[in-house]
Design a protein around this motif. Structure first.
Motif, PDB file in Angstrom:
ATOM      1  N   TRP A  69      15.837  40.533   4.729  1.00 53.04           N
ATOM      2  CA  TRP A  69      16.506  40.362   6.193  1.00 53.04           C
ATOM      3  C   TRP A  69      15.076  41.117   7.044  1.00 53.04           C
ATOM      4  CZ3 TRP A  69      20.039  38.085   8.558  1.00 53.04           C
ATOM      5  CH2 TRP A  69      21.085  37.410   7.811  1.00 53.04           C
ATOM      6  N   GLY A  70      14.456  41.988   6.732  1.00 57.72           N
ATOM      7  CA  GLY A  70      13.296  42.271   7.314  1.00 57.72           C
ATOM      8  C   GLY A  70      12.379  41.550   7.454  1.00 57.72           C
ATOM      9  N   LYS A  71      11.831  40.747   6.353  1.00 61.08           N
ATOM     10  CA  LYS A  71      10.974  39.817   6.342  1.00 61.08           C
ATOM     11  C   LYS A  71      11.382  38.451   7.323  1.00 61.08           C
ATOM     12  CE  LYS A  71       7.352  37.203   5.069  1.00 61.08           C
ATOM     13  NZ  LYS A  71       6.248  37.285   5.640  1.00 61.08           N
ATOM     14  N   MET A  72      12.752  38.139   7.376  1.00 55.27           N
ATOM     15  CA  MET A  72      13.057  37.206   8.055  1.00 55.27           C
ATOM     16  C   MET A  72      12.952  37.674   9.863  1.00 55.27           C
ATOM     17  SD  MET A  72      16.631  34.969   8.553  1.00 55.27           S
ATOM     18  CE  MET A  72      17.527  36.352   9.036  1.00 55.27           C
ATOM     19  N   LEU A  73      13.288  38.785  10.281  1.00 56.54           N
ATOM     20  CA  LEU A  73      13.149  39.317  11.308  1.00 56.54           C
ATOM     21  C   LEU A  73      11.811  39.497  11.889  1.00 56.54           C
ATOM     22  CD1 LEU A  73      15.929  42.136  11.516  1.00 56.54           C
ATOM     23  CD2 LEU A  73      16.139  39.918  12.673  1.00 56.54           C
ATOM     24  N   LEU A 116       1.576  33.324  11.507  1.00 57.80           N
ATOM     25  CA  LEU A 116       2.913  32.753  11.808  1.00 57.80           C
ATOM     26  C   LEU A 116       3.211  31.363  10.796  1.00 57.80           C
ATOM     27  CD1 LEU A 116       5.704  32.653  12.856  1.00 57.80           C
ATOM     28  CD2 LEU A 116       4.665  31.362  14.718  1.00 57.80           C
ATOM     29  N   ILE A 117       2.168  30.505  10.563  1.00 60.49           N
ATOM     30  CA  ILE A 117       2.355  29.529   9.626  1.00 60.49           C
ATOM     31  C   ILE A 117       2.608  29.784   8.284  1.00 60.49           C
ATOM     32  CG2 ILE A 117       1.081  27.380   8.861  1.00 60.49           C
ATOM     33  CD1 ILE A 117      -0.509  27.163  11.547  1.00 60.49           C
ATOM     34  N   ASP A 118       1.748  30.723   7.834  1.00 62.92           N
ATOM     35  CA  ASP A 118       2.223  31.433   6.451  1.00 62.92           C
ATOM     36  C   ASP A 118       3.518  31.908   6.293  1.00 62.92           C
ATOM     37  OD1 ASP A 118      -0.758  31.231   6.659  1.00 62.92           O
ATOM     38  OD2 ASP A 118      -1.083  33.101   5.553  1.00 62.92           O
ATOM     39  N   SER A 119       3.928  32.657   7.238  1.00 55.02           N
ATOM     40  CA  SER A 119       5.166  33.271   7.063  1.00 55.02           C
ATOM     41  C   SER A 119       6.421  31.976   7.275  1.00 55.02           C
ATOM     42  CB  SER A 119       5.571  34.286   8.133  1.00 55.02           C
ATOM     43  OG  SER A 119       4.636  35.439   8.294  1.00 55.02           O
ATOM     44  N   PHE A 121       6.173  28.706   6.544  1.00 56.67           N
ATOM     45  CA  PHE A 121       6.151  27.736   5.663  1.00 56.67           C
ATOM     46  C   PHE A 121       5.392  27.770   4.125  1.00 56.67           C
ATOM     47  CE2 PHE A 121       5.572  25.829   9.966  1.00 56.67           C
ATOM     48  CZ  PHE A 121       6.731  25.223  10.181  1.00 56.67           C
ATOM     49  N   TYR A 122       4.581  28.684   3.903  1.00 56.07           N
ATOM     50  CA  TYR A 122       4.133  28.813   2.709  1.00 56.07           C
ATOM     51  C   TYR A 122       5.010  28.998   1.436  1.00 56.07           C
ATOM     52  CZ  TYR A 122      -0.836  28.821   4.077  1.00 56.07           C
ATOM     53  OH  TYR A 122      -1.989  28.551   4.750  1.00 56.07           O
ATOM     54  N   GLY A 123       6.205  29.745   1.891  1.00 61.88           N
ATOM     55  CA  GLY A 123       7.219  29.691   0.673  1.00 61.88           C
ATOM     56  C   GLY A 123       7.813  28.670   0.312  1.00 61.88           C
ATOM     57  N   LEU A 124       7.812  27.580   1.338  1.00 58.54           N
ATOM     58  CA  LEU A 124       8.135  26.075   1.042  1.00 58.54           C
ATOM     59  C   LEU A 124       7.463  25.344   0.267  1.00 58.54           C
ATOM     60  CD1 LEU A 124      10.228  25.644   4.309  1.00 58.54           C
ATOM     61  CD2 LEU A 124      11.355  26.313   2.239  1.00 58.54           C
ATOM     62  N   ILE A 125       5.875  25.483   0.687  1.00 60.62           N
ATOM     63  CA  ILE A 125       5.028  24.600   0.388  1.00 60.62           C
ATOM     64  C   ILE A 125       4.127  24.832  -0.927  1.00 60.62           C
ATOM     65  CG2 ILE A 125       4.993  23.291   2.737  1.00 60.62           C
ATOM     66  CD1 ILE A 125       2.279  24.690   3.103  1.00 60.62           C
ATOM     67  N   GLY A 145      12.197  30.730   0.651  1.00 65.50           N
ATOM     68  CA  GLY A 145      12.682  29.893   1.601  1.00 65.50           C
ATOM     69  C   GLY A 145      11.888  29.985   2.910  1.00 65.50           C
ATOM     70  N   PHE A 146      12.518  29.300   3.767  1.00 69.37           N
ATOM     71  CA  PHE A 146      11.816  29.191   5.154  1.00 69.37           C
ATOM     72  C   PHE A 146      11.925  30.551   5.924  1.00 69.37           C
ATOM     73  CE2 PHE A 146      12.924  27.987   9.844  1.00 69.37           C
ATOM     74  CZ  PHE A 146      11.382  27.616  10.152  1.00 69.37           C
ATOM     75  N   LEU A 147      10.862  30.757   6.612  1.00 63.74           N
ATOM     76  CA  LEU A 147      10.648  32.349   7.267  1.00 63.74           C
ATOM     77  C   LEU A 147      10.317  33.374   6.291  1.00 63.74           C
ATOM     78  CD1 LEU A 147      13.509  32.050   9.838  1.00 63.74           C
ATOM     79  CD2 LEU A 147      11.345  31.378  10.260  1.00 63.74           C
TER      80      LEU A 147
END
Length: 230
Positions: A69-73, A116-119, A121-125, A145-147
């Motif tokens: 949750w902290g990562k997403m925020l 921001l791009i890393d945060s 999309f990188y987990g997805l691609i 996942g995303f974010l």
């Protein structure tokens, strides 16, 4: 300075930042990649500049909070900051701020967008990286996942590595290293932009006030002269 020039600066930084990150992540596992320059003063003590691949799950200096949750925020905060930056950059260009001020704002904006791009999309691609595994791009399933992506860092400048003198309170005898953080091109762009703004802020603001304040005074003086003639 035109908005097109600011956009070109931002694109140049984003392309360089993402190209280096993708190359590092898809070519090497975690750890040292290569030494650009420098030497070992003693076994295991390198001084100079090298590429050292790590991933940062949180903020600067590796600070984390609140788990997933902290990562997403944190990612949402970065997204909001970039959204505000888009509006603000267009505003200062339209208002005709000094070229130096706009360049600094562009550097900060590009750095924020790059991470921001890393945060986002990188987990997805990408697949997961480790000290024994090299990541692949566009796997069947990404590592997060995303974010929830991790920011890729690789620039490391351990120029000085020594110990504090024993007479320094609390720090005496402890190891000291300059420069210890591992960062990326986006981080460097933010740092350069912020430091330059702090150093030259009076000059940048003075030029803007001078440019837009002087014509008002001249117009007022011209109107007074006409009033005296009448």
């Amino acid at each position: 300075m035109k908005l097109r020039s600011a956009v070109l600066i931002i694109l140049a930084i984003i392309i360089a930042d993402q190209a280096l990150k993708i190359w590092i992540k898809t070519s090497y596992p975690f750890g040292e990649v290569m030494r650009i320059f420098g030497s070992e003063s003693s076994p295991g003590e390198f001084r100079g500049f090298k590429l050292y691949f790590i991933e940062n799950e949180g903020m600067a200096w590796g600070w984390k909070f609140g788990g997933d949750w902290g990562k997403m925020l944190l990612t949402l905060f970065r997204l909001a900051a970039v959204g505000f930056g888009t509006w603000y950059l267009g505003r200062i260009v339209k208002q005709g701020h000094s070229k130096g001020f706009i360049i600094c704002a562009s550097l900060i904006y590009a750095g924020a967008l790059g991470n921001l791009i890393d945060s986002m999309f990188y987990g997805l691609i990408f697949s997961s990286s480790s000290y024994n595994t090299i990541a692949t791009m566009f796997p069947a399933q990404g590592y997060a996942g995303f974010l929830h992506g991790h920011v890729v860092d690789m620039l490391y400048f351990p120029v000085i590595k020594t110990t504090y003198p024993s007479w320094i309170p609390f720090l005496g005898g402890k190891e000291f290293e300059f420069f210890s953080p591992i960062f990326n091109i986006a981080d460097a762009a933010i740092s350069v932009g912020v430091i330059t703004l702090l150093v030259f802020q009076k000059r940048f603001l003075h030029k803007h006030e001078e440019k837009y304040g002087q014509p008002t005074v001249e117009t007022a003086a011209e109107n007074n002269d006409r009033a005296h003639v009448m």
